[in-house]
Write an enzyme that holds these catalytic residues in place. Sequence first.
Site, PDB file in Angstrom:
ATOM      1  N   GLN A  96       1.416   7.723   0.751  1.00 27.57           N
ATOM      2  CA  GLN A  96       0.794   7.648   1.972  1.00 27.57           C
ATOM      3  C   GLN A  96      -0.159   6.309   1.842  1.00 27.57           C
ATOM      4  OE1 GLN A  96      -2.523  10.611   2.575  1.00 27.57           O
ATOM      5  NE2 GLN A  96      -3.136   9.529   4.526  1.00 27.57           N
ATOM      6  N   HIS A 155      -1.661  10.546  10.260  1.00 27.36           N
ATOM      7  CA  HIS A 155      -0.588  10.192  10.975  1.00 27.36           C
ATOM      8  C   HIS A 155       0.597  10.752  10.642  1.00 27.36           C
ATOM      9  CE1 HIS A 155      -0.493   7.793   7.490  1.00 27.36           C
ATOM     10  NE2 HIS A 155       0.772   7.659   7.508  1.00 27.36           N
ATOM     11  N   ASN A 199       2.773  12.081   5.653  1.00 28.15           N
ATOM     12  CA  ASN A 199       2.648  11.946   4.129  1.00 28.15           C
ATOM     13  C   ASN A 199       1.328  11.959   3.936  1.00 28.15           C
ATOM     14  OD1 ASN A 199       5.236  10.854   3.450  1.00 28.15           O
ATOM     15  ND2 ASN A 199       4.776   9.013   4.547  1.00 28.15           N
TER      16      ASN A 199
HETATM   17  P1  AMP Z   1       2.220   6.178   5.382  1.00 34.21           P
HETATM   18  O1  AMP Z   1       3.000   5.601   4.217  1.00 34.21           O
HETATM   19  O2  AMP Z   1       2.742   7.416   5.637  1.00 34.21           O
HETATM   20  O3  AMP Z   1       0.663   5.918   4.951  1.00 34.21           O
HETATM   21  O4  AMP Z   1       2.824   5.100   6.566  1.00 34.21           O
HETATM   22  C1  AMP Z   1       2.059   4.205   6.941  1.00 34.21           C
HETATM   23  C2  AMP Z   1       2.848   3.624   8.220  1.00 34.21           C
HETATM   24  O5  AMP Z   1       2.056   2.736   8.721  1.00 34.21           O
HETATM   25  C3  AMP Z   1       3.792   2.703   7.327  1.00 34.21           C
HETATM   26  O6  AMP Z   1       5.256   3.240   7.886  1.00 34.21           O
HETATM   27  C4  AMP Z   1       3.607   1.403   7.999  1.00 34.21           C
HETATM   28  O7  AMP Z   1       4.892   0.661   8.497  1.00 34.21           O
HETATM   29  C5  AMP Z   1       2.807   1.571   9.170  1.00 34.21           C
HETATM   30  N1  AMP Z   1       1.955   0.378   9.407  1.00 34.21           N
HETATM   31  C6  AMP Z   1       1.138  -0.193   8.688  1.00 34.21           C
HETATM   32  N2  AMP Z   1       0.255  -1.089   9.564  1.00 34.21           N
HETATM   33  C7  AMP Z   1       0.644  -1.133  10.711  1.00 34.21           C
HETATM   34  C8  AMP Z   1       0.558  -1.756  11.975  1.00 34.21           C
HETATM   35  N3  AMP Z   1      -0.364  -2.426  11.978  1.00 34.21           N
HETATM   36  N4  AMP Z   1       1.065  -1.468  12.855  1.00 34.21           N
HETATM   37  C9  AMP Z   1       2.173  -0.493  13.096  1.00 34.21           C
HETATM   38  N5  AMP Z   1       2.447   0.333  11.923  1.00 34.21           N
HETATM   39  C10 AMP Z   1       1.766  -0.095  10.710  1.00 34.21           C
END
Ligand code: AMP
Length: 117
Positions: A97, A103, A90
């Site tokens: 995002q 990521h 994303n």
């Molecule tokens: P995005 O929307 O592509 O920025 O995705 C960020 C992702 O990070 C989401 O799917 C969240 O569930 C995940 N996320 C946020 N904080 C954590 C955390 N502490 N440990 C693992 N995943 C996380």
Amino acid sequence: MAPDPDCIFCKIVQGEIPSAVVYTDDRVIAFEDISPSAPVHLLVIPVDHVTFLTGLDESSEALIGHMALVAGNLAIEKGIDDSGYRLVLNQGPDAGQMVDHLHMHLLGGGPLGGVAT
Ligand code: AMP
Ligand code: ZN
């Protein structure tokens, strides 16, 4: 790039907040998404605080390729290579995002249809 003290994924890299790490090497780490959108939902991230895909240049080609290869190997490890999986990266607000540390999502383990991250 130096770790960003306000970045949650930098904190995971540095072990400052807990996460379920499934893979690590000198360039990337992978861990379970805390709020999974699919039976298998891993995140592959650079160890360095890289923010956005936009703005990267050719010096990051190897890193992006490595992230994809690691994700593919994790799919094999998780047994979803034959059933299929999706890689999602994303970028920016319209994509939803939430974390400004590059990521790659690895999603699988069941029909994905319109699953979003
Ligand atoms: P995005 O929307 O592509 O920025 O995705 C960020 C992702 O990070 C989401 O799917 C969240 O569930 C995940 N996320 C946020 N904080 C954590 C955390 N502490 N440990 C693992 N995943 C996380
Ligand atoms: Zn970061």
